[in-house]
Design a protein around this motif. Sequence first.
Motif, short mmCIF file in Angstrom:
data_model
loop_
_atom_site.label_atom_id
_atom_site.label_comp_id
_atom_site.label_asym_id
_atom_site.label_seq_id
_atom_site.Cartn_x
_atom_site.Cartn_y
_atom_site.Cartn_z
N ARG A 90 0.84 -1.20 0.00
CA ARG A 90 0.00 0.00 0.00
C ARG A 90 0.88 1.26 0.00
O ARG A 90 0.66 2.18 -0.78
CB ARG A 90 -0.92 -0.04 1.22
CG ARG A 90 -2.02 0.98 1.20
CD ARG A 90 -3.05 0.80 2.32
NE ARG A 90 -2.52 0.27 3.56
CZ ARG A 90 -2.88 -0.89 4.12
NH1 ARG A 90 -3.79 -1.64 3.56
NH2 ARG A 90 -2.36 -1.29 5.25
N ALA A 93 2.75 1.72 -3.36
CA ALA A 93 1.86 2.23 -4.40
C ALA A 93 1.69 3.75 -4.26
O ALA A 93 1.70 4.48 -5.26
CB ALA A 93 0.50 1.53 -4.34
N GLN A 94 1.57 4.23 -3.04
CA GLN A 94 1.45 5.67 -2.81
C GLN A 94 2.75 6.37 -3.18
O GLN A 94 2.73 7.47 -3.75
CB GLN A 94 1.10 5.95 -1.35
CG GLN A 94 -0.31 5.52 -0.99
CD GLN A 94 -0.61 5.70 0.49
OE1 GLN A 94 0.23 6.12 1.27
NE2 GLN A 94 -1.83 5.37 0.87
N HIS A 95 3.88 5.75 -2.89
CA HIS A 95 5.18 6.31 -3.24
C HIS A 95 5.31 6.43 -4.76
O HIS A 95 5.75 7.47 -5.28
CB HIS A 95 6.28 5.41 -2.66
CG HIS A 95 7.67 5.83 -2.99
ND1 HIS A 95 8.45 5.18 -3.91
CD2 HIS A 95 8.42 6.85 -2.51
CE1 HIS A 95 9.62 5.78 -3.98
NE2 HIS A 95 9.64 6.78 -3.15
N THR A 96 4.93 5.39 -5.48
CA THR A 96 4.98 5.39 -6.94
C THR A 96 4.09 6.49 -7.50
O THR A 96 4.48 7.22 -8.42
CB THR A 96 4.57 4.02 -7.49
OG1 THR A 96 5.46 3.04 -6.97
CG2 THR A 96 4.58 3.98 -9.00
N GLN A 97 2.91 6.61 -6.93
CA GLN A 97 1.97 7.65 -7.37
C GLN A 97 2.55 9.04 -7.11
O GLN A 97 2.46 9.94 -7.96
CB GLN A 97 0.64 7.48 -6.65
CG GLN A 97 -0.45 8.40 -7.11
CD GLN A 97 -1.76 8.11 -6.39
OE1 GLN A 97 -1.81 7.47 -5.34
NE2 GLN A 97 -2.85 8.59 -6.96
N TYR A 98 3.16 9.22 -5.96
CA TYR A 98 3.79 10.50 -5.63
C TYR A 98 4.90 10.84 -6.62
O TYR A 98 5.00 11.98 -7.09
CB TYR A 98 4.33 10.49 -4.20
CG TYR A 98 5.15 11.71 -3.89
CD1 TYR A 98 4.53 12.94 -3.65
CD2 TYR A 98 6.53 11.65 -3.85
CE1 TYR A 98 5.28 14.08 -3.40
CE2 TYR A 98 7.29 12.79 -3.60
CZ TYR A 98 6.66 14.00 -3.36
OH TYR A 98 7.41 15.11 -3.12
N ALA A 100 5.21 9.85 -9.68
CA ALA A 100 4.60 10.19 -10.98
C ALA A 100 4.07 11.63 -10.95
O ALA A 100 4.26 12.38 -11.91
CB ALA A 100 3.48 9.21 -11.30
N GLN A 101 3.44 12.01 -9.85
CA GLN A 101 2.94 13.38 -9.72
C GLN A 101 4.09 14.38 -9.70
O GLN A 101 4.03 15.42 -10.34
CB GLN A 101 2.10 13.53 -8.44
CG GLN A 101 1.57 14.94 -8.21
CD GLN A 101 0.65 15.41 -9.32
OE1 GLN A 101 -0.29 14.70 -9.68
NE2 GLN A 101 0.90 16.57 -9.87
N ASP A 104 5.32 14.98 -13.14
CA ASP A 104 4.42 15.90 -13.85
C ASP A 104 4.70 17.34 -13.47
O ASP A 104 4.63 18.25 -14.30
CB ASP A 104 2.96 15.56 -13.59
CG ASP A 104 2.50 14.28 -14.25
OD1 ASP A 104 3.21 13.78 -15.16
OD2 ASP A 104 1.45 13.75 -13.85
#
Length: 109
Positions: A90, A93-98, A100-101, A104
């Motif tokens: 969990r 997944a948040q680290h990966t999402q961060y 990616a953001q 951007d």
Amino acid sequence: MDSKLKADGRFWLTLNGRNFLGRGRIELLQRIRETGSISKAARAMKMSYKAAWDAVDAMNNAWSTPLVASGPAGSHLTEDAERLITAFQRAEAQHTQYLAQLADDLTLD
């Protein structure tokens, strides 16, 4: 030249200031769950039995209770290990999402 900046970083959970759980150790725990054996898990990951045993020993000694229990019938994960795998996945997944953001946000317009 059209280059895009990317944020990168490996994710680890630390315990008392030391690396405790990372992607490799999580995979090792999952393979032990699947095979019921530290040696079979090590073979599946193309690592030595000693390296796998050392990782299991380090995790078991760092945590308040063993994460891998071994006996004559093989090895299995404890409830704490299962909970830690879920928590790691969990958080990763948040680290990966961060990341990616963050990538951007690095756009140089």
